[in-house]
Design a protein around this motif. Structure first.
Motif, PDB file in Angstrom:
ATOM      1  N   TYR A 189      -6.850 -10.981 -16.109  1.00  0.00           N
ATOM      2  CA  TYR A 189      -8.281 -10.690 -16.253  1.00  0.00           C
ATOM      3  C   TYR A 189      -8.766 -10.804 -17.693  1.00  0.00           C
ATOM      4  CZ  TYR A 189      -5.679  -6.426 -17.061  1.00  0.00           C
ATOM      5  OH  TYR A 189      -4.744  -5.531 -17.513  1.00  0.00           O
ATOM      6  N   SER A 190      -7.824 -10.955 -18.664  1.00  0.00           N
ATOM      7  CA  SER A 190      -8.343 -11.089 -20.022  1.00  0.00           C
ATOM      8  C   SER A 190      -7.458 -11.876 -20.973  1.00  0.00           C
ATOM      9  CB  SER A 190      -8.696  -9.725 -20.629  1.00  0.00           C
ATOM     10  OG  SER A 190      -7.511  -9.096 -21.066  1.00  0.00           O
ATOM     11  N   ALA A 191      -6.468 -12.591 -20.444  1.00  0.00           N
ATOM     12  CA  ALA A 191      -5.645 -13.415 -21.339  1.00  0.00           C
ATOM     13  C   ALA A 191      -6.359 -14.751 -21.513  1.00  0.00           C
ATOM     14  CB  ALA A 191      -4.262 -13.629 -20.740  1.00  0.00           C
ATOM     15  N   ILE A 192      -6.725 -15.090 -22.769  1.00  0.00           N
ATOM     16  CA  ILE A 192      -7.597 -16.244 -22.944  1.00  0.00           C
ATOM     17  C   ILE A 192      -6.860 -17.507 -23.389  1.00  0.00           C
ATOM     18  CG2 ILE A 192      -9.593 -14.800 -23.463  1.00  0.00           C
ATOM     19  CD1 ILE A 192      -9.214 -15.764 -26.423  1.00  0.00           C
ATOM     20  N   SER A 193      -5.599 -17.397 -23.781  1.00  0.00           N
ATOM     21  CA  SER A 193      -4.912 -18.567 -24.344  1.00  0.00           C
ATOM     22  C   SER A 193      -5.018 -19.771 -23.408  1.00  0.00           C
ATOM     23  CB  SER A 193      -3.438 -18.241 -24.569  1.00  0.00           C
ATOM     24  OG  SER A 193      -2.732 -19.435 -24.804  1.00  0.00           O
TER      25      SER A 193
END
Ligand SMILES: *[C@@H]1O[C@H](CO)[C@@H](O)[C@H](O)[C@H]1NC(C)=O
Ligand SMILES: *[C@@H]1O[C@H](CO)[C@@H](O)[C@H](O)[C@H]1NC(C)=O
Ligand SMILES: *[C@@H]1O[C@H](CO)[C@@H](O)[C@H](O)[C@H]1NC(C)=O
Ligand SMILES: *[C@@H]1O[C@H](CO)[C@@H](O)[C@H](O)[C@H]1NC(C)=O
Ligand SMILES: *[C@@H]1O[C@H](CO)[C@@H](O)[C@H](O)[C@H]1NC(C)=O
Ligand SMILES: *[C@@H]1O[C@H](CO)[C@@H](O)[C@H](O)[C@H]1NC(C)=O
Ligand SMILES: *[C@@H]1O[C@H](CO)[C@@H](O)[C@H](O)[C@H]1NC(C)=O
Ligand SMILES: *[C@@H]1O[C@H](CO)[C@@H](O)[C@H](O)[C@H]1NC(C)=O
Ligand SMILES: *[C@@H]1O[C@H](CO)[C@@H](O)[C@H](O)[C@H]1NC(C)=O
Length: 836
Positions: free
Chosen positions: A164-168
């Motif tokens: 829900y929030s890992a942007i890599s």
């Protein structure tokens, strides 16, 4: 080894029972299908140290991460809501099992736990297609580093994982992470939104601070790649010291922070972009506060953009304006009330108490801490919370398909790969937003630019702009309340923009740093083409200093309204009419001795070209064209040559009649018989025509434009016969010299035949004026040349008209008694007698 014999050996992973089993935990809900949840309820930067000793890290020893618990609650809320609403999964109870990964410290153990079976064993098998792990899907974890680690395990089993929030953007590689999906926009968009923000406020001189982990390195690298083509320069980049596990500030760390803040203070850049987990930033901002630094614009990456704990740091609002990039806010009805609700007694957890729950499923202080931040969390709205919520719903929708639910669902065994296939296909609307995954497994959520506010009644993270990934554009930028005097937009540029018409001269290595230099006259700056060089104007144009374009130069040529032109025009009119009068007078006294002595019919051969030449004077005035240049270059000089050759032959004749007739009677009769004078004139005319035609052929008759050396704003338009001039006049000069010589020889002839004075005068004037004109033209270019050229020409014409024909006319009109055969005879007799 038979195909059905899947269990070759079994690896028993005994996860230590550290926590007392809690039946009604926040972390566990029994159900027909379990979802795994990985959240950072505590946070610690150093994960590796724990591999040095045989213990599972104990997350509860670290700092609490308020947002982590908020997200955990979001998952609980979503599952409970799905269970409440019988429409999505009728007759099925969704459960969950959640573990605290404490940022990166504890991410392997929970995965093994999720992958293991009910009996805590994880068999080594040849084929896992019929293996049923504890959970059907995993939600989380939050950061890219943990997500990557977890994804490597889960991919082996094709167990769906939705972060829900890992942007890599490495996570988009579906060859490496086939089972990984995201409900958050990737770094690509996060960085792009940030760059657009910088561009919007015309900041091109920024400082970048990064954490010393993958997150900081990867994103700052991406940012600098994106900034370079946008002409935004990084003044400097610094790495923030890594936090010690003890969270104490070591002297070295303090020194480092002091140096960094000092460097920011020294820099002219006022924009500081910070890529770092929130954890590292507390000490940094404490140092900023300690040094009383103020006036910066802090740009937060999504990792800390909505961190309520940092926001509550005392005095932080004095350090400048805080802007951040984060996911859009989607209000979830009922979540605010749910946030503080502790777990309720659910159905008993079967067999769970026997072996006990896994470790890191506890958080004693989470409730209380979150409660103290409840107000701010409520005001902030649901941003990342919605991503968790959407992830749970995506799994539920996929389960709905796998279980082919209609009135009720068939509670069959669900293999992870089956579920994964369905998750890829989900397409539903959730609270007004369409949820589906693109080819890289991303859900393209809009991003928002937020500003931090400390007004207690307002949203602390007020949205000021939105960015839609599909458009890649920042939209509807609202007012920002800047932390500056008069609320002016802070300026962060290495060099102030140049004034229009100034070129940039680079200073140092950064393209954003430059000096401004004025563009010199005659050059201009085309900003779209090249900001670093002034371009020369085209030859027909000119520019002033600092111009951004060239203007057409004023064309200069002889014009009618000028005094000199009027003067010359009057002279030529005088010449024309006096010549016309001469023609009339000569016509009427054609057979008188004066006219005959002047050349008889040959006079008209001189007068006609003279008239024509006067009539051509207007060709010298006005803008030169091909036609007028051609006239000047051909007819005009031709007329002149005819005249001069006539005069020459005339003076030759006068001398020779007296001398040749006596000494060479044969030659004289020959000359008379074959119309010598006309042959002479004709041959010189032909010669002149040849010269003129060759001139016209070699040099175009088109007018040429030349810059005025005195005033570059003016361009002189003139006929291109300067080079041809000498060549052109040389024949006339030759004739004039010859005429002059003959006239000189005949100076002692009877006065009524004696035109020597006038011819000498005319020829001398012609010779000197032509030579000086040629000299003048070769050293000077300008309109003056044209007027002088014209004046000299008209004076020459007048010289011939009035000097040669004038006295004869005078004699005809005022001394008719001398215009008799007798008078002439007496004069000749007198001359002959004197000679003898
Ligand atoms: C689910 O239903 C129960 C009982 O009606 C209610 O108390 C609870 O608030 C509901 N939960 C959600 C998330 O809607
Ligand atoms: C910051 O301000 C406080 C009070 O105004 C002052 O005591 C302190 O010395 C200042 N710190 C620095 C580093 O200037
Ligand atoms: C609980 O454990 C017992 C034996 O220990 C087993 O028979 C039973 O199937 C287990 N229940 C579940 C739901 O796994
Ligand atoms: C915010 O900080 C103040 C001062 O440090 C503290 O008293 C307060 O409890 C904090 N607020 C929360 C919600 O923790
Ligand atoms: C999702 O479904 C809607 C209609 O139900 C359709 O218009 C849209 O194209 C679908 N999107 C995708 C990505 O399949
Ligand atoms: C933005 O600022 C301008 C000028 O200060 C003001 O007129 C306008 O009302 C503001 N808009 C909003 C949405 O605050
Ligand atoms: C702020 O506004 C006041 C009055 O309009 C003006 O005198 C002052 O110079 C301004 N200050 C700045 C920093 O622009
Ligand atoms: C400036 O350069 C651009 C691109 O090379 C060109 O299209 C434009 O016509 C130029 N403008 C002038 C005034 O020369
Ligand atoms: C060119 O621009 C600079 C900066 O605005 C100014 O100082 C200079 O006087 C200008 N020169 C002319 C000739 O206008």
């Amino acid at each position: 080894m038979g195909p059905r014999a899947r269990a070759v050996c079994s690896l028993f992973i005994l996860l230590q029972v550290l926590a007392a089993p809690a039946a009604n935990s926040d972390f566990y809900l029994a159900g027909d299908y379990l979802l795994g949840g990985l959240f950072s309820l505590h946070a610690n930067m150093k994960g590796i140290v724990h591999l040095n000793f045989l213990q599972v890290p104990q997350c509860k020893k670290y700092e609490i991460k308020v947002l982590g618990y908020n997200l955990l609650q979001a998952m609980r809320f979503a599952v409970e809501e799905i269970n409440n609403r019988s429409s999505l999964l009728p007759g099925v109870l969704l459960g969950y099992e959640m573990v605290d990964v404490c940022y990166v410290s504890n991410n392997v153990q929970p995965v093994l736990y999720f992958l293991a079976r009910e009996d805590y064993s994880l068999p080594i098998q040849e084929d896992y297609s019929h293996y049923v792990p504890r959970v059907v899907a995993v939600i989380g974890p939050d950061n890219s580093e943990s997500t990557t680690t977890v994804a490597h395990f889960l991919s082996l089993f094709l167990l769906p994982q939705i972060t829900y929030s890992a942007i890599s953007d490495d996570l988009r590689d579906k060859q490496r992470f086939p089972a990984l999906l995201r409900t958050v926009s990737g770094a690509d968009h996060q960085i792009e939104a940030m760059v657009q923000l910088l561009l919007h406020f015309r900041w091109n001189w920024v400082i970048v601070l990064v954490s010393s982990d993958d997150y900081g390195r990867y994103n700052s690298q991406l940012l600098s790649e994106r900034l370079a083509p946008r002409d935004i320069c990084i003044a400097f980049q610094e790495t923030l010291p890594t936090l010690q596990p003890s969270q104490e500030v070591t002297p070295w760390e303090r020194q480092r922070l002091e140096a960094i803040v000092g460097k920011i203070q020294q820099s002219s850049a006022r924009i500081v972009v910070l890529f770092s987990p929130d954890l590292v930033l507390y000490n940094f901002f404490r140092e900023v506060l300690r040094q009383n630094f103020t006036g910066a614009v802090w740009i937060a990456s999504e990792s800390w953009a909505i961190d309520p704990v940092l926001h509550n740091l005392t005095g932080l609002h004095d350090t400048g304006t805080f802007l951040g990039i984060t996911t859009q806010s989607v209000p979830i009805p009922g979540f605010s009330e749910f946030r503080m609700r502790p777990a309720q007694a659910g159905p008993p957890a079967p067999n769970r108490t026997n072996l006990g729950a896994t470790c890191n499923q506890e958080c004693d202080r989470c409730q209380d801490t979150t409660a103290s931040f409840n107000a701010i969390l409520t005001l902030s709205g649901e941003r990342v919370v919605y991503s968790v919520y959407a992830a749970v719903y995506a799994v539920a929708h996929a389960l709905h398909s796998v279980l082919s639910c209609t009135q009720t669902c068939s509670k069959e065994v669900v293999y992870p790969w089956q579920l994964l296939q369905e998750i890829w296909k989900v397409n539903f609307t959730l609270l007004g937003h369409e949820i589906f995954f693109d080819k890289q497994g991303d859900l393209l959520m809009s991003l928002e630019v937020i500003q931090w506010q400390w007004d207690l009644s307002q949203n602390p993270f007020l949205s000021i702009a939105s960015y839609h990934p599909a458009l890649r554009q920042l939209k509807t930028v609202r007012n920002v309340s800047w932390h500056t005097a008069n609320n002016t937009i802070p300026v962060s540029m290495c060099s102030k923009d140049c004034q229009p018409g100034q070129k940039k001269k680079p200073v140092g290595i950064h393209p954003c740093c430059f000096e401004c230099l004025d563009c010199l006259p005659g050059t201009f700056l085309n900003q779209t083409a090249d900001e670093f060089d002034c371009q020369p104007c085209p030859s027909c144009a000119w520019s002033h200093r600092n111009d951004t374009s060239c203007f057409k130069r004023r064309l200069a040529f002889l014009e009618w309204h000028e005094a000199s032109t009027i003067f010359v025009a009057m002279l030529s009119a005088l010449g024309f009419f006096s010549t016309l009068t001469i023609v009339v007078v000569f016509w009427r006294h054609l057979h008188t001795p004066v006219v005959r002595s002047a050349g008889g019919p040959m006079c008209f051969l001189m007068l006609a070209p003279l008239l024509l030449a006067y009539a051509m004077v207007p060709m010298y005035v006005g803008q030169p064209t091909f036609f007028t240049c051609l006239c000047r270059q051909t007819f005009f000089t031709l007329c002149f040559t005819i005249c001069i050759s006539c005069i020459t032959v005339r003076s030759f004749q006068i001398v020779c009649i007296f001398k040749m007739a006596r000494r060479l009677p044969g030659a004289y009769s020959y000359w008379v018989r074959y119309h010598g004078p006309y042959v002479f004139v004709a041959s010189f005319t032909v010669l002149k025509v040849v010269i003129v035609v060759s001139n016209v052929l070699t040099m175009s008759a088109n007018p040429t434009a030349r810059a005025d050396p005195d005033d570059p704003k003016i361009i002189i338009l003139s006929c291109n016969y300067r080079k041809a001039l000498l060549f052109n006049t040389s024949l006339d000069l030759l004739l004039s010299v010859a005429g002059f010589s003959f006239a000189y020889m005949g100076k002692e002839l009877p006065t009524n035949y004696n035109e020597a004075k006038f011819i000498t005068f005319c020829m001398t004037f012609y010779f000197t004026s032509s030579v000086s004109l040629c000299t003048f033209m070769s050293v000077y270019e300008g309109v003056l040349v044209s007027i002088l050229d014209l004046l000299v020409t008209v004076l020459n014409l007048l010289g011939i008209s009035l000097g040669y024909f004038g006295p004869k006319c005078y004699m005809i009109l005022f001394y008719p008694e001398r215009n008799t055969q007798g008078y002439f005879s007496s004069m000749i007799q007198g001359y002959t007698m004197r000679k003898d």
